[in-house]
Structures are given as structure tokens and as C-alpha cells.
Design an enzyme around this catalytic site. Structure first.
Site, PDB file in Angstrom:
ATOM      1  N   GLN A 131      42.572   3.133  89.105  1.00 28.14           N
ATOM      2  CA  GLN A 131      43.373   3.956  90.300  1.00 28.14           C
ATOM      3  C   GLN A 131      45.554   2.826  90.731  1.00 28.14           C
ATOM      4  O   GLN A 131      45.488   2.074  90.660  1.00 28.14           O
ATOM      5  CB  GLN A 131      42.662   3.302  91.894  1.00 28.14           C
ATOM      6  CG  GLN A 131      43.733   3.986  93.220  1.00 28.14           C
ATOM      7  CD  GLN A 131      42.910   3.445  94.452  1.00 28.14           C
ATOM      8  OE1 GLN A 131      42.191   2.253  93.937  1.00 28.14           O
ATOM      9  NE2 GLN A 131      43.819   4.034  95.409  1.00 28.14           N
ATOM     10  N   GLY A 132      46.404   3.991  89.686  1.00 30.01           N
ATOM     11  CA  GLY A 132      47.337   2.880  89.700  1.00 30.01           C
ATOM     12  C   GLY A 132      48.458   3.587  90.699  1.00 30.01           C
ATOM     13  O   GLY A 132      49.230   3.873  90.853  1.00 30.01           O
ATOM     14  N   SER A 134      48.549   0.353  93.209  1.00 36.10           N
ATOM     15  CA  SER A 134      49.691  -0.750  93.558  1.00 36.10           C
ATOM     16  C   SER A 134      50.810  -1.644  92.230  1.00 36.10           C
ATOM     17  O   SER A 134      50.679  -1.521  91.182  1.00 36.10           O
ATOM     18  CB  SER A 134      48.644  -2.516  93.855  1.00 36.10           C
ATOM     19  OG  SER A 134      47.535  -2.105  95.254  1.00 36.10           O
ATOM     20  N   SER A 166      41.968  -2.214  89.507  1.00 35.36           N
ATOM     21  CA  SER A 166      40.652  -2.604  88.300  1.00 35.36           C
ATOM     22  C   SER A 166      40.278  -1.618  87.331  1.00 35.36           C
ATOM     23  O   SER A 166      40.435  -0.548  87.808  1.00 35.36           O
ATOM     24  CB  SER A 166      39.990  -2.194  89.703  1.00 35.36           C
ATOM     25  OG  SER A 166      40.174  -3.149  90.831  1.00 35.36           O
ATOM     26  N   GLU A 249      39.087   6.192 100.250  1.00 32.57           N
ATOM     27  CA  GLU A 249      39.168   4.939  99.985  1.00 32.57           C
ATOM     28  C   GLU A 249      37.999   4.107 101.057  1.00 32.57           C
ATOM     29  O   GLU A 249      37.407   3.347 101.286  1.00 32.57           O
ATOM     30  CB  GLU A 249      39.652   3.940  99.381  1.00 32.57           C
ATOM     31  CG  GLU A 249      39.520   3.042  98.326  1.00 32.57           C
ATOM     32  CD  GLU A 249      41.069   2.301  97.707  1.00 32.57           C
ATOM     33  OE1 GLU A 249      42.032   2.881  97.751  1.00 32.57           O
ATOM     34  OE2 GLU A 249      41.067   1.340  96.691  1.00 32.57           O
ATOM     35  N   GLU A 380      45.453  -6.473 108.306  1.00 30.61           N
ATOM     36  CA  GLU A 380      46.715  -6.507 108.863  1.00 30.61           C
ATOM     37  C   GLU A 380      47.102  -4.825 109.073  1.00 30.61           C
ATOM     38  O   GLU A 380      47.413  -4.139 109.686  1.00 30.61           O
ATOM     39  CB  GLU A 380      47.922  -7.310 108.249  1.00 30.61           C
ATOM     40  CG  GLU A 380      47.929  -9.230 109.070  1.00 30.61           C
ATOM     41  CD  GLU A 380      46.100  -9.564 107.628  1.00 30.61           C
ATOM     42  OE1 GLU A 380      46.369  -8.749 106.853  1.00 30.61           O
ATOM     43  OE2 GLU A 380      46.072 -10.568 107.919  1.00 30.61           O
TER      44      GLU A 380
HETATM   45  C1  LIG Z   1      39.515  -6.754  94.133  1.00 32.46           C
HETATM   46  C2  LIG Z   1      40.504  -6.501  93.951  1.00 32.46           C
HETATM   47  C3  LIG Z   1      40.812  -4.277  93.566  1.00 32.46           C
HETATM   48  C4  LIG Z   1      42.129  -3.682  93.804  1.00 32.46           C
HETATM   49  N1  LIG Z   1      42.228  -2.404  93.306  1.00 32.46           N
HETATM   50  C5  LIG Z   1      43.194  -2.219  93.295  1.00 32.46           C
HETATM   51  C6  LIG Z   1      43.295  -1.394  91.887  1.00 32.46           C
HETATM   52  O1  LIG Z   1      43.138  -0.879  91.237  1.00 32.46           O
HETATM   53  N2  LIG Z   1      44.542  -0.511  92.281  1.00 32.46           N
HETATM   54  C7  LIG Z   1      45.634  -0.401  93.296  1.00 32.46           C
HETATM   55  O2  LIG Z   1      46.587  -0.103  92.446  1.00 32.46           O
HETATM   56  N3  LIG Z   1      46.091  -1.599  93.891  1.00 32.46           N
HETATM   57  C8  LIG Z   1      44.417  -2.494  94.019  1.00 32.46           C
HETATM   58  N4  LIG Z   1      44.223  -3.796  94.743  1.00 32.46           N
HETATM   59  C9  LIG Z   1      45.441  -3.966  95.667  1.00 32.46           C
HETATM   60  C10 LIG Z   1      45.439  -4.026  97.008  1.00 32.46           C
HETATM   61  O3  LIG Z   1      45.495  -2.854  97.171  1.00 32.46           O
HETATM   62  C11 LIG Z   1      46.895  -4.815  96.853  1.00 32.46           C
HETATM   63  O4  LIG Z   1      46.436  -6.022  97.104  1.00 32.46           O
HETATM   64  C12 LIG Z   1      46.947  -4.657  99.100  1.00 32.46           C
HETATM   65  O5  LIG Z   1      47.443  -2.977  99.109  1.00 32.46           O
HETATM   66  C13 LIG Z   1      47.404  -5.521  99.408  1.00 32.46           C
HETATM   67  O6  LIG Z   1      48.970  -5.555  99.118  1.00 32.46           O
HETATM   68  P1  LIG Z   1      50.225  -6.346  98.080  1.00 32.46           P
HETATM   69  O7  LIG Z   1      48.488  -7.143  97.174  1.00 32.46           O
HETATM   70  O8  LIG Z   1      50.578  -6.321  97.652  1.00 32.46           O
HETATM   71  O9  LIG Z   1      50.089  -7.359  99.266  1.00 32.46           O
HETATM   72  P2  LIG Z   1      50.992  -7.246 100.000  1.00 32.46           P
HETATM   73  O10 LIG Z   1      51.105  -5.669 100.515  1.00 32.46           O
HETATM   74  O11 LIG Z   1      52.433  -7.893 100.150  1.00 32.46           O
HETATM   75  O12 LIG Z   1      50.740  -7.960 102.053  1.00 32.46           O
HETATM   76  C14 LIG Z   1      51.248  -9.129 102.039  1.00 32.46           C
HETATM   77  C15 LIG Z   1      50.816  -9.600 103.048  1.00 32.46           C
HETATM   78  O13 LIG Z   1      51.488  -8.907 104.163  1.00 32.46           O
HETATM   79  C16 LIG Z   1      50.822  -8.978 105.274  1.00 32.46           C
HETATM   80  N5  LIG Z   1      51.684  -7.492 105.563  1.00 32.46           N
HETATM   81  C17 LIG Z   1      52.150  -6.964 104.816  1.00 32.46           C
HETATM   82  N6  LIG Z   1      52.522  -5.542 105.595  1.00 32.46           N
HETATM   83  C18 LIG Z   1      52.922  -6.016 106.764  1.00 32.46           C
HETATM   84  C19 LIG Z   1      52.889  -5.190 107.513  1.00 32.46           C
HETATM   85  N7  LIG Z   1      53.726  -3.774 108.289  1.00 32.46           N
HETATM   86  N8  LIG Z   1      52.328  -5.868 108.789  1.00 32.46           N
HETATM   87  C20 LIG Z   1      51.243  -7.239 109.307  1.00 32.46           C
HETATM   88  N9  LIG Z   1      51.452  -7.517 107.888  1.00 32.46           N
HETATM   89  C21 LIG Z   1      51.910  -6.669 106.631  1.00 32.46           C
HETATM   90  C22 LIG Z   1      49.356  -8.252 103.822  1.00 32.46           C
HETATM   91  O14 LIG Z   1      48.852  -7.995 105.461  1.00 32.46           O
HETATM   92  C23 LIG Z   1      49.288  -9.909 103.102  1.00 32.46           C
HETATM   93  O15 LIG Z   1      48.349 -10.910 104.583  1.00 32.46           O
HETATM   94  C24 LIG Z   1      42.852  -4.201  94.571  1.00 32.46           C
HETATM   95  C25 LIG Z   1      43.508  -5.340  95.485  1.00 32.46           C
HETATM   96  C26 LIG Z   1      41.745  -5.809  95.169  1.00 32.46           C
HETATM   97  C27 LIG Z   1      42.152  -7.365  95.976  1.00 32.46           C
END
Ligand SMILES: Cc1cc2nc3c(=O)[nH]c(=O)nc-3n(C[C@H](O)[C@H](O)[C@H](O)COP(=O)(O)OP(=O)(O)OC[C@H]3O[C@@H](n4cnc5c(N)ncnc54)[C@H](O)[C@@H]3O)c2cc1C
Length: 396
Positions: A131-132, A134, A166, A249, A380
Site C-alpha cells: 500500500q503506497g 504515506s 509494509s 482497512e 487522534e
Molecule cells: C506498523 C505500521 C504499518 C504501516 N504500513 C503502512 C503501509 O503499508 N502503507 C502506508 O502507506 N503507510 C503505512 N503506515 C503509515 C501510517 O499510515 C502512518 O504512520 C499514519 O497514517 C500516520 O502518519 P505519520 O506517520 O505521517 O504521522 P503524522 O501524520 O505526521 O502524525 C504525527 C502526530 O500528529 C497527530 N496528528 C496529525 N494530524 C492530526 C490532526 N488533524 N488532529 C490531531 N492530531 C493529528 C497524529 O495523530 C500523530 O500523533 C504504517 C504505519 C505503521 C505504524
């Protein structure tokens, strides 16, 4: 809500049980069994097991029959998951996102040619997907993606970077969220592509997680050519498709089944570990927390049944799935805290350490459970969705 099963549902549950008893690979479902741990071994096994499920008629349980699925009702999916976990069958997560996310998305939005080309090989485990979505600056705010896809003739030229992908090292295909219009409002310039991971220009770099295992990857795209026929939906209309994928999902019909299985294992652990010759199961503080975990597991079950009722009413998972996602991820984390606390100082040992209880399974699961409140949308973000789309509260 009526929790009693109809005669047909009871019959379905028995059918699942009988098939699993006859087909479960050796060792699975027994407490001492060591499951494969390395990603490559897990994926190899998951492909094999997916094929077995397919041969048995249990792959794509919820997919329509015309696309090779079983056409099971949401209630049957829930019963399958309960029976599946009760018996200790292999986790379905290691087969990647194909059966749970890509299949339903294509069934809903794909062309007939795309369905015909991709669905059968998802069901058999022959083709794995990643899943591309993020990117380094687009996670919670997914519509901010910057990976550029430029249409020249009948070919998209894709450049940019994805992160936290992943399974990317093992996947044959990727569902890729790209930006095709940089001038339009951000939700309107997105295109959803199906990308062959063997295409020249793709570089994959593993990322090691705090568990010590590398499931994650960074994926770089450098002028990667993707045929126009691999667009799902409309060019610049990809956000609708993204929402469908994310709804599948987040809702996953029966997370309580896995948590119930783990509750049973934690109760078993409480009888085996303890302090000063007394098992944790006899310690009043541990007993309180065990009872609390049990209650939360039952609440989760009630929520899962409610969620299934909603899906049966609306035909599709909706924003209410966020309640389920929020609750199961946080219940899961509290249970893993308890599992480590009950072990006292043994809880500090690493997975694989000679004296680690259960080979360090709980340490690994404690660390892994931290991810539950991040992937598929952070807690959140789930709270925002519940506030705005379920409760109808105004945006702050
Ligand atoms: C085990 C695992 C597997 C994953 N696999 C995939 C995958 O296969 N493909 C893929 O595309 N992604 C994958 N991800 C990524 C995942 O979807 C993102 O980590 C997630 O969407 C959060 O984005 P970020 O890490 O950029 O954090 P950010 O969006 O930068 O968030 C940082 C912090 O700010 C908070 N925040 C952000 N916006 C808001 C808001 N509007 N209101 C309140 N709080 C907010 C968040 O809750 C978090 O605490 C995976 C993540 C994990 C942990």
C-alpha cells in the site's frame, strides 16, 4: 441486539471449524508451537496458506462469488474470524493488503479488465500487494501526497517517495496514491494507480522497526512508467478510491476475535507467572486488571457486532468503523502492558533470551502493539472522524 445465532449461522460456524480441524498445518493451535518469525519465512508461509484457504473455498470470504469469493455475509465473516482465532489458525496479516484492501477496492471501483487480471491472483496468494499511501510529509493528511504522476500519451511517469510501505520487498504490485494536478484543491488532484513493483526505476530500502524486524520500507520512484489502463477510477478522481480502501482497512469486521484469543493466552500466562511463589492470577492487583481487560474485550465484541449490523444495513463500511479501530488498538496496548507487568523483571528480557518467558513473545507483542494506534490512521485521527462524521460535531 440479539446475539443468538440462527440455525444457518450455527451450521456455518461448524463448517468453518471442521475444515480448520482437518486442514490446520501441523503444530498450529498448540501452545508450544513456534511460528515463523522472519518476514521472508512468514510471507512464504502466508502465500502457501492463502492457496490452501483458496482451495478450500475460504479465500475472499466476503468477495462476491462472480469474482471468485464466497459471498459471505458480514455476520459469516465475523463467525469465520472468531472460529479461526479460537482454533489458533495462522494470522492473515502476513499475506499483505491484497485480500482485505485491494480486492474490495477493485471490486467496487475497478474496470472489468482490472478485476479479471488481478482478483484471481490475490485469492490464490500468487501476487502480493503493498500500500503506497504515506509519504514523509503526508501521513494523517494523506491528501497532501506529492508523488508526481505525469500523463504523457498513454503512460504515466511517476517520481517521488513513499514511506512505511509494509511488505514492499515481497509485493508484486502496489496501490499507489499519486498527485496528477498540482493546481487543483488537494483532494481533487489525486490519481490511484496499480503499479508493478518490478518496473524499472523503483528502489526499495527496508526500515527496521523497534521490534528489531524490518516490515517497513521506503520506496523511491524515479521516472517509473505506468500504463494508463492501470488507473483505478478517474484521473484526478483518486480520493474517492482512497476513502474506500481506508474504510476497509479501518473497519476489519472482527478485530475482537484476535483480542479474545490473546485474552485467553494472557489468562493462561497469569496462571504460570508470578512473584514470591504466588501466580499473578492470585494477586489482587493483577486480578483487577485481568478482569478489566476481559470486560474491555467483551465491549469490543459488542462493538464489532454493532459494526457488522451497520455494514449489513448500509452495504459498505462507514465512518463508524473508526470507533472499532480506536477501541481495539487501545485495548490491545493495555493488554500487552499487563502481560509484561505480570512477568516482573522477566518482562525486561529480549525476545530470544534464554530465560524469556514464552521465548519473549510478549516483549515482541508489547512493542508491536504500539503501532496499532498509528497504522490505518492514528487514534487522534480516528477521534476526529468520530467527532465530525459520526457525531456531526463542528470542525474546531
Ligand atoms: C506498523 C505500521 C504499518 C504501516 N504500513 C503502512 C503501509 O503499508 N502503507 C502506508 O502507506 N503507510 C503505512 N503506515 C503509515 C501510517 O499510515 C502512518 O504512520 C499514519 O497514517 C500516520 O502518519 P505519520 O506517520 O505521517 O504521522 P503524522 O501524520 O505526521 O502524525 C504525527 C502526530 O500528529 C497527530 N496528528 C496529525 N494530524 C492530526 C490532526 N488533524 N488532529 C490531531 N492530531 C493529528 C497524529 O495523530 C500523530 O500523533 C504504517 C504505519 C505503521 C505504524
Amino acid at each position: 441486539m440479539d446475539f443468538r445465532l440462527s440455525r444457518a449461522e450455527e451450521h456455518f460456524r461448524e463448517e468453518v471449524h471442521d475444515w480448520l480441524v482437518a486442514n490446520l498445518p501441523a503444530g498450529w493451535g498448540t501452545p508450544a508451537f513456534r511460528k515463523p518469525e522472519e518476514p521472508a519465512d512468514k510471507v512464504r508461509f502466508a502465500r502457501w496458506w492463502q492457496r490452501r484457504l483458496h482451495e478450500g473455498g475460504w479465500a475472499g470470504l466476503h468477495w462476491p462469488r462472480e469474482y471468485g469469493g464466497r459471498g459471505a455475509s458480514p455476520m459469516e465473516q465475523l463467525l469465520f474470524a472468531e472460529e479461526y482465532t479460537r482454533i489458533g489458525a495462522p494470522s492473515m496479516i502476513d499475506i499483505g493488503v491484497g485480500p482485505a484492501l485491494v480486492g474490495p477496492t477493485l471490486i467496487h471501483h475497478g474496470t472489468e479488465a482490472q478485476k479479471h487480471r488481478f482478483l484471481p491472483k490475490i485469492l490464490t496468494g500468487e501476487e502480493m500487494w503493498c500500500q503506497g499511501f504515506s509519504e514523509p510529509n503526508a501521513g494523517s493528511d494523506l491528501a497532501a501526497v506529492h508523488t508526481r504522476a505525469e500523463l504523457r500519451g498513454d503512460t504515466f511517469h511517476v517520481s517521488g517517495q513513499k514511506i512505511w510501505t509494509s511488505y514492499a520487498r515481497f509485493a508484486e504490485w502496489c496501490i499507489l496514491v499519486t498527485r496528477t494536478d498540482f493546481q487543483a484543491p488537494k483532494h481533487r488532484g489525486i490519481t490511484f494507480l496499480l503499479v508493478d513493483m518490478k518496473t524499472p526505476g523503483i528502489t526499495i530500502r527496508p526500515l527496521v522497526e523497534m521490534t528489531g524486524v524490518a516490515w517497513f520500507n521506503e520506496v523511491f520512484f524515479d521516472d517509473v512508467r505506468v500504463p494508463r489502463e492501470n488507473v483505478v477510477g478517474e484521473v484526478n478522481g483518486g480520493w474517492t478510491i482512497v476513502i474506500t480502501t481506508l474504510a476497509h482497512e479501518r473497519s476489519g469486521s472482527a478485530p475482537h476475535a484476535r483480542i479474545q484469543g490473546e485474552m485467553r493466552d494472557i489468562l493462561d500466562l497469569a496462571r504460570r507467572v508470578g512473584r514470591d511463589g504466588q501466580p499473578a492470577a492470585a494477586d489482587p492487583r493483577a486480578r483487577q486488571r485481568l478482569a478489566q481487560s476481559f470486560i474491555e474485550t467483551e465491549i469490543l465484541r459488542g462493538l464489532a457486532y454493532k459494526n457488522v449490523s451497520e455494514i449489513m444495513r448500509n452495504g459498505q463500511p462507514g465512518p463508524e468503523g473508526s470507533c472499532l479501530k480506536l477501541v481495539w488498538s487501545e485495548v490491545d496496548q493495555r493488554m500487552k502492558d499487563l502481560a509484561l507487568d505480570m512477568q516482573g523483571p522477566y518482562g525486561d528480557l529480549e525476545r530470544g533470551a534464554p530465560r524469556a518467558i514464552d521465548g519473549g513473545r510478549w516483549q515482541y507483542e508489547y512493542l508491536w502493539s504500539r503501532a496499532a494506534s498509528i497504522y490505518a490512521g492514528t487514534s487522534e485521527v480516528q477521534r476526529n472522524i468520530i467527532a465530525q462524521r459520526v457525531l456531526g460535531l463542528p470542525r474546531a
